[in-house]
Design a protein around this motif. Structure first.
Motif, PDB file in Angstrom:
ATOM      1  N   SER A  97      87.542  42.855 167.065  1.00  0.00           N
ATOM      2  CA  SER A  97      88.318  43.932 166.451  1.00  0.00           C
ATOM      3  C   SER A  97      89.118  43.411 165.264  1.00  0.00           C
ATOM      4  N   ASN A  98      88.972  44.096 164.143  1.00  0.00           N
ATOM      5  CA  ASN A  98      89.809  43.808 162.966  1.00  0.00           C
ATOM      6  C   ASN A  98      91.216  44.356 163.169  1.00  0.00           C
ATOM      7  N   GLU A  99      91.266  45.586 163.685  1.00  0.00           N
ATOM      8  CA  GLU A  99      92.580  46.220 163.872  1.00  0.00           C
ATOM      9  C   GLU A  99      93.486  45.321 164.711  1.00  0.00           C
ATOM     10  N   GLY A 101      93.144  42.143 165.260  1.00  0.00           N
ATOM     11  CA  GLY A 101      93.337  40.821 164.678  1.00  0.00           C
ATOM     12  C   GLY A 101      94.380  40.854 163.564  1.00  0.00           C
ATOM     13  N   TRP A 102      94.180  41.767 162.608  1.00  0.00           N
ATOM     14  CA  TRP A 102      95.090  41.856 161.461  1.00  0.00           C
ATOM     15  C   TRP A 102      96.353  42.662 161.789  1.00  0.00           C
ATOM     16  N   GLY A 103      96.256  43.589 162.762  1.00  0.00           N
ATOM     17  CA  GLY A 103      97.366  44.513 163.045  1.00  0.00           C
ATOM     18  C   GLY A 103      98.706  43.818 163.243  1.00  0.00           C
ATOM     19  N   ALA A 132      84.366  55.014 144.756  1.00  0.00           N
ATOM     20  CA  ALA A 132      85.252  54.497 143.698  1.00  0.00           C
ATOM     21  C   ALA A 132      84.682  53.249 143.042  1.00  0.00           C
ATOM     22  N   PHE A 133      83.618  52.660 143.620  1.00  0.00           N
ATOM     23  CA  PHE A 133      83.067  51.411 143.076  1.00  0.00           C
ATOM     24  C   PHE A 133      81.649  51.599 142.537  1.00  0.00           C
ATOM     25  N   LYS A 134      81.250  52.851 142.335  1.00  0.00           N
ATOM     26  CA  LYS A 134      79.925  53.129 141.766  1.00  0.00           C
ATOM     27  C   LYS A 134      79.977  52.879 140.247  1.00  0.00           C
ATOM     28  N   ASP A 242      90.780  57.182 136.960  1.00  0.00           N
ATOM     29  CA  ASP A 242      91.344  56.045 137.686  1.00  0.00           C
ATOM     30  C   ASP A 242      90.843  56.018 139.130  1.00  0.00           C
ATOM     31  N   MET A 243      91.110  54.905 139.828  1.00  0.00           N
ATOM     32  CA  MET A 243      90.626  54.751 141.199  1.00  0.00           C
ATOM     33  C   MET A 243      91.313  55.734 142.155  1.00  0.00           C
ATOM     34  N   PHE A 244      92.585  56.009 141.899  1.00  0.00           N
ATOM     35  CA  PHE A 244      93.298  56.945 142.774  1.00  0.00           C
ATOM     36  C   PHE A 244      92.620  58.320 142.779  1.00  0.00           C
ATOM     37  N   THR A 277      95.051  38.425 145.531  1.00  0.00           N
ATOM     38  CA  THR A 277      93.769  37.722 145.603  1.00  0.00           C
ATOM     39  C   THR A 277      93.256  37.417 144.186  1.00  0.00           C
ATOM     40  N   ILE A 278      93.310  38.420 143.301  1.00  0.00           N
ATOM     41  CA  ILE A 278      92.846  38.189 141.923  1.00  0.00           C
ATOM     42  C   ILE A 278      93.780  37.214 141.217  1.00  0.00           C
ATOM     43  N   THR A 279      95.093  37.405 141.417  1.00  0.00           N
ATOM     44  CA  THR A 279      96.061  36.513 140.763  1.00  0.00           C
ATOM     45  C   THR A 279      95.807  35.066 141.166  1.00  0.00           C
ATOM     46  N   ALA A 332      85.607  28.439 141.935  1.00  0.00           N
ATOM     47  CA  ALA A 332      87.061  28.527 142.143  1.00  0.00           C
ATOM     48  C   ALA A 332      87.356  29.145 143.517  1.00  0.00           C
ATOM     49  N   LEU A 333      86.553  30.130 143.903  1.00  0.00           N
ATOM     50  CA  LEU A 333      86.756  30.780 145.210  1.00  0.00           C
ATOM     51  C   LEU A 333      86.387  29.841 146.361  1.00  0.00           C
ATOM     52  N   ARG A 334      85.440  28.938 146.106  1.00  0.00           N
ATOM     53  CA  ARG A 334      85.141  27.934 147.139  1.00  0.00           C
ATOM     54  C   ARG A 334      86.282  26.928 147.215  1.00  0.00           C
ATOM     55  N   PRO A 337      89.997  29.324 148.476  1.00  0.00           N
ATOM     56  CA  PRO A 337      89.806  30.768 148.698  1.00  0.00           C
ATOM     57  C   PRO A 337      91.137  31.489 148.924  1.00  0.00           C
ATOM     58  N   PRO A 338      91.317  32.652 148.296  1.00  0.00           N
ATOM     59  CA  PRO A 338      92.571  33.390 148.467  1.00  0.00           C
ATOM     60  C   PRO A 338      92.821  33.830 149.911  1.00  0.00           C
ATOM     61  N   VAL A 339      91.753  34.094 150.664  1.00  0.00           N
ATOM     62  CA  VAL A 339      91.932  34.466 152.084  1.00  0.00           C
ATOM     63  C   VAL A 339      91.313  33.328 152.913  1.00  0.00           C
ATOM     64  N   PRO A 340      92.110  32.300 153.189  1.00  0.00           N
ATOM     65  CA  PRO A 340      91.529  31.092 153.790  1.00  0.00           C
ATOM     66  C   PRO A 340      91.082  31.286 155.235  1.00  0.00           C
ATOM     67  N   ALA A 402      82.208  31.965 152.086  1.00  0.00           N
ATOM     68  CA  ALA A 402      82.556  33.313 152.548  1.00  0.00           C
ATOM     69  C   ALA A 402      83.943  33.742 152.058  1.00  0.00           C
ATOM     70  N   PRO A 403      84.226  33.622 150.747  1.00  0.00           N
ATOM     71  CA  PRO A 403      85.563  34.012 150.277  1.00  0.00           C
ATOM     72  C   PRO A 403      85.801  35.511 150.370  1.00  0.00           C
ATOM     73  N   PHE A 404      84.728  36.293 150.392  1.00  0.00           N
ATOM     74  CA  PHE A 404      84.865  37.754 150.496  1.00  0.00           C
ATOM     75  C   PHE A 404      84.556  38.248 151.900  1.00  0.00           C
ATOM     76  N   GLY A 405      84.518  37.349 152.884  1.00  0.00           N
ATOM     77  CA  GLY A 405      84.160  37.760 154.239  1.00  0.00           C
ATOM     78  C   GLY A 405      82.672  38.036 154.324  1.00  0.00           C
ATOM     79  N   GLY A 406      82.297  38.998 155.174  1.00  0.00           N
ATOM     80  CA  GLY A 406      80.877  39.330 155.335  1.00  0.00           C
ATOM     81  C   GLY A 406      80.742  40.475 156.327  1.00  0.00           C
TER      82      GLY A 406
HETATM   83  C1  HEM Z   1      89.082  37.338 144.383  1.00  0.00           C
HETATM   84  C2  HEM Z   1      89.491  38.466 144.852  1.00  0.00           C
HETATM   85  C3  HEM Z   1      89.328  38.921 146.273  1.00  0.00           C
HETATM   86  C4  HEM Z   1      89.070  38.212 147.419  1.00  0.00           C
HETATM   87  C5  HEM Z   1      88.869  36.715 147.569  1.00  0.00           C
HETATM   88  C6  HEM Z   1      89.005  39.166 148.506  1.00  0.00           C
HETATM   89  C7  HEM Z   1      88.754  38.832 149.829  1.00  0.00           C
HETATM   90  C8  HEM Z   1      88.570  39.759 150.833  1.00  0.00           C
HETATM   91  C9  HEM Z   1      88.204  39.431 152.185  1.00  0.00           C
HETATM   92  C10 HEM Z   1      87.993  38.025 152.718  1.00  0.00           C
HETATM   93  C11 HEM Z   1      88.092  40.582 152.881  1.00  0.00           C
HETATM   94  C12 HEM Z   1      87.656  40.740 154.340  1.00  0.00           C
HETATM   95  C13 HEM Z   1      88.718  40.319 155.330  1.00  0.00           C
HETATM   96  C14 HEM Z   1      88.237  40.358 156.756  1.00  0.00           C
HETATM   97  O1  HEM Z   1      87.074  40.646 157.029  1.00  0.00           O
HETATM   98  O2  HEM Z   1      89.054  40.100 157.628  1.00  0.00           O
HETATM   99  C15 HEM Z   1      88.406  41.659 151.969  1.00  0.00           C
HETATM  100  C16 HEM Z   1      88.415  42.993 152.310  1.00  0.00           C
HETATM  101  C17 HEM Z   1      88.749  43.985 151.438  1.00  0.00           C
HETATM  102  N1  HEM Z   1      89.035  43.860 150.092  1.00  0.00           N
HETATM  103 FE1  HEM Z   1      88.998  42.165 149.017  1.00  0.00          FE
HETATM  104  N2  HEM Z   1      89.213  40.426 148.013  1.00  0.00           N
HETATM  105  C18 HEM Z   1      89.411  40.309 146.652  1.00  0.00           C
HETATM  106  C19 HEM Z   1      89.638  41.343 145.762  1.00  0.00           C
HETATM  107  C20 HEM Z   1      89.656  42.670 146.099  1.00  0.00           C
HETATM  108  C21 HEM Z   1      89.820  43.747 145.144  1.00  0.00           C
HETATM  109  C22 HEM Z   1      89.950  43.564 143.643  1.00  0.00           C
HETATM  110  C23 HEM Z   1      89.825  44.909 145.864  1.00  0.00           C
HETATM  111  C24 HEM Z   1      89.925  46.329 145.378  1.00  0.00           C
HETATM  112  C25 HEM Z   1      89.790  46.716 144.152  1.00  0.00           C
HETATM  113  C26 HEM Z   1      89.649  44.551 147.265  1.00  0.00           C
HETATM  114  C27 HEM Z   1      89.582  45.449 148.296  1.00  0.00           C
HETATM  115  C28 HEM Z   1      89.276  45.116 149.592  1.00  0.00           C
HETATM  116  C29 HEM Z   1      89.163  46.099 150.654  1.00  0.00           C
HETATM  117  C30 HEM Z   1      89.356  47.606 150.525  1.00  0.00           C
HETATM  118  C31 HEM Z   1      88.838  45.381 151.817  1.00  0.00           C
HETATM  119  C32 HEM Z   1      88.603  45.939 153.201  1.00  0.00           C
HETATM  120  C33 HEM Z   1      87.111  46.149 153.405  1.00  0.00           C
HETATM  121  C34 HEM Z   1      86.749  46.617 154.803  1.00  0.00           C
HETATM  122  O3  HEM Z   1      87.432  46.264 155.764  1.00  0.00           O
HETATM  123  O4  HEM Z   1      85.751  47.349 154.908  1.00  0.00           O
HETATM  124  N3  HEM Z   1      89.552  43.191 147.364  1.00  0.00           N
HETATM  125  N4  HEM Z   1      88.677  41.135 150.719  1.00  0.00           N
END
Ligand code: HEM
Length: 464
Positions: A97-99, A101-103, A132-134, A242-244, A277-279, A332-334, A337-340, A402-406
């Motif tokens: 569960s993400n909720e 874990g992160w909650g 919003a990301f199309k 805009d995204m909003f 994360t971007i910063t 750089a993300l390797r 990583p912003p979310v270690p 896996a800097p962006f998860g999976g």
């Molecule tokens: C370098 C920049 C970024 C990194 C390294 C990053 C990293 C991550 C990671 C690791 C997760 C998943 C966390 C998990 O599974 O526990 C995540 C989720 C997410 N991120 Fe990013 N992120 C970045 C930029 C962004 C940006 C720019 C946006 C929006 C414009 C964004 C929106 C989201 C959202 C909405 C989720 C949740 C997705 C879901 O649970 O379905 N992130 N991000």
């Protein structure tokens, strides 16, 4: 708009307020997992926060890739390695569960964000928000970002603290691309509320008492909820690019609009997910470019070739041509990583690495540890974008990076992140040569999102 009773709202991150969360039923249930409980009361918390990677390495060396720690008052299990990343992120059996874990970390300030939702409810909202990301909306954000970054560049130059400058720029461009607001007092007020919320999420005091970070954070949230509530109605009547506006018009599978308070929660969470994360990752990239001038030259040459000169906008259609820049950003993300680490909670008992891990166990994985593992990366301490050529990527474990998860929760904004960093690289490198100031070598604060303690002291020499 639905609002929560104050006592519930102030405790959203606690077990008490969440009777549906799965309980471990006592720390002794993890006695059979090797590991450490650390100091009385504090457990291993401070050791983990002070030097997360060093701590993890010592634990893996001592106990192996499955080990127990005790942080923030409870025991949990860490699973380290590419296979562990795959098990938890891909989550084929819906075990985690993400909720839950992160909650405990984020619920007080960023409740009901997409990353804190599970399974079917998560799927439905993720699908709705994906519009919003199309390509069409992304092209519009690209235009807004190009002009926002270009005008900020007029005030850059000389000795600067790169992290502070990029943070301010990211906040300003978020006001325009995410919210469709011009720069000015209104955007400043929202930015301040937002910064207070982010600060509070890492505050030591977890109760919203007056004069604490948490007190200011909860007040900031109140302001944003109120403001965004009005903005949903305005944007529904009169949408912008805009995204909003995209979120305000997003619909679920049955065609219904997302409720107003749901739009607000998703937008507040998204701003948090995007900002630091971007910063952080842009700062790591430019730190390494300042230290590796040959890579800086290659990226500058690429930007000039793609845009046709110095100080020009980078078109949305040309983002894919910034191949070296993309490789350097991936490196750089390797590198940092912003979310270690990513937390989850086990919903059912499972087995991994020869251990039985019971239901209710807090489980953590560490992409940062895998990114530094010589089993996957030669000389991991060296910055080398060539690790991301297509053949090298294809020959590596899919979850070694896996800097962006999976899986289902893979970062929704990753293409936005690539876009923003490519735009920054183009606008900065075709106007400035970036060097570290003499003697400057930052020490990095690792938690919660890496940042240089001195702000990254660079020298920006104007070339155009
Ligand atoms: C370098 C920049 C970024 C990194 C390294 C990053 C990293 C991550 C990671 C690791 C997760 C998943 C966390 C998990 O599974 O526990 C995540 C989720 C997410 N991120 Fe990013 N992120 C970045 C930029 C962004 C940006 C720019 C946006 C929006 C414009 C964004 C929106 C989201 C959202 C909405 C989720 C949740 C997705 C879901 O649970 O379905 N992130 N991000």
């Amino acid at each position: 708009m639905a609002s929560l009773a104050p006592d519930v709202a102030a405790n959203l991150h606690t077990e008490r307020a969440n009777p549906h969360w799965v309980r471990l039923g006592g720390d002794h249930k993890l006695d059979h997992i090797p590991g450490e409980d650390g100091w009385p009361v504090l457990g291993t918390t401070l050791m983990q926060l002070a030097d997360p990677l060093g701590f993890q390495k010592r634990m893996v060396d001592t106990y192996g890739p499955v080990f127990r720690t005790r942080s923030f008052g409870r025991r949990g299990v860490n699973l380290i390695g590419a296979d562990a990343n795959e098990l938890v992120l891909f989550d084929r059996d819906k075990l985690f569960s993400n909720e839950q874990g992160w909650g405990p970390v984020l619920n007080l300030l960023f409740p009901r964000g997409l990353m804190l939702m599970d399974f079917e409810a998560h799927r439905v909202d993720r699908r709705a928000l994906s519009i919003a990301f199309k390509p069409e909306p992304m092209r519009a954000y690209c235009g807004v970002l190009n002009s926002g970054i270009a005008s900020a560049m007029e005030n850059w130059g000389g000795r600067m603290r790169f992290y502070d400058a990029i943070k301010a720029l990211t906040l300003d461009t978020a006001a325009s691309s995410f919210l469709g607001l011009p720069l000015g007092p209104e955007a400043d007020r929202l930015n301040k509320a937002f910064v207070d919320m982010v600060q509070a999420s890492v505050g030591v005091v977890r109760k919203p008492l007056p004069f604490t970070k948490m007190g200011r954070g909860v007040a900031g949230r109140r302001l944003m909820v109120e403001y965004f509530g009005r903005l949903v109605r305005e944007r529904r009547a009169n949408p912008g690019q805009d995204m909003f506006s995209q979120f305000a018009l997003a619909t679920r599978d049955d065609g219904s609009l997302l409720p107003e308070d749901v739009v607000v929660d998703h937008m507040i969470f998204l701003m948090m997910a995007a900002h630091d994360t971007i910063t952080s990752s842009a700062t790591v990239l430019f730190w390494q470019l300042a230290k590796n001038p040959e890579w800086q030259d290659r990226l500058r040459a690429e930007a000039r070739a793609v845009t046709g000169g110095d100080g020009l906008p980078l078109a949305y259609e040309d983002l894919g041509r910034m191949e070296l820049t993309e490789m350097a950003f991936k490196e750089a993300l390797r590198f940092m990583p912003p979310v270690p680490n990513m937390p989850r909670r086990a919903l059912r008992e499972f087995e991994f690495g020869g251990f039985r891990i019971p239901a209710g166990t807090p489980v953590g994985i560490s992409p940062a540890a895998v990114h530094a593992d010589p089993a996957h990366w030669d000389s991991p301490e060296v910055f080398d974008p060539m690790r991301f050529t297509p053949d090298k990527v294809a020959s590596r474990h899919k979850y070694a990076w896996a800097p962006f998860g999976g899986g289902a929760h893979m970062c929704l904004g990753l293409h936005f992140a690539y876009m923003q960093v490519k735009l920054l690289a183009n606008h900065i490198l075709t106007r400035f040569e970036v060097r570290m100031q003499p003697g400057a070598e930052p020490s990095w604060q690792a938690w919660p999102i890496p940042k240089p303690r001195d702000g990254l002291r660079v020298e920006m020499r104007r070339i155009c």
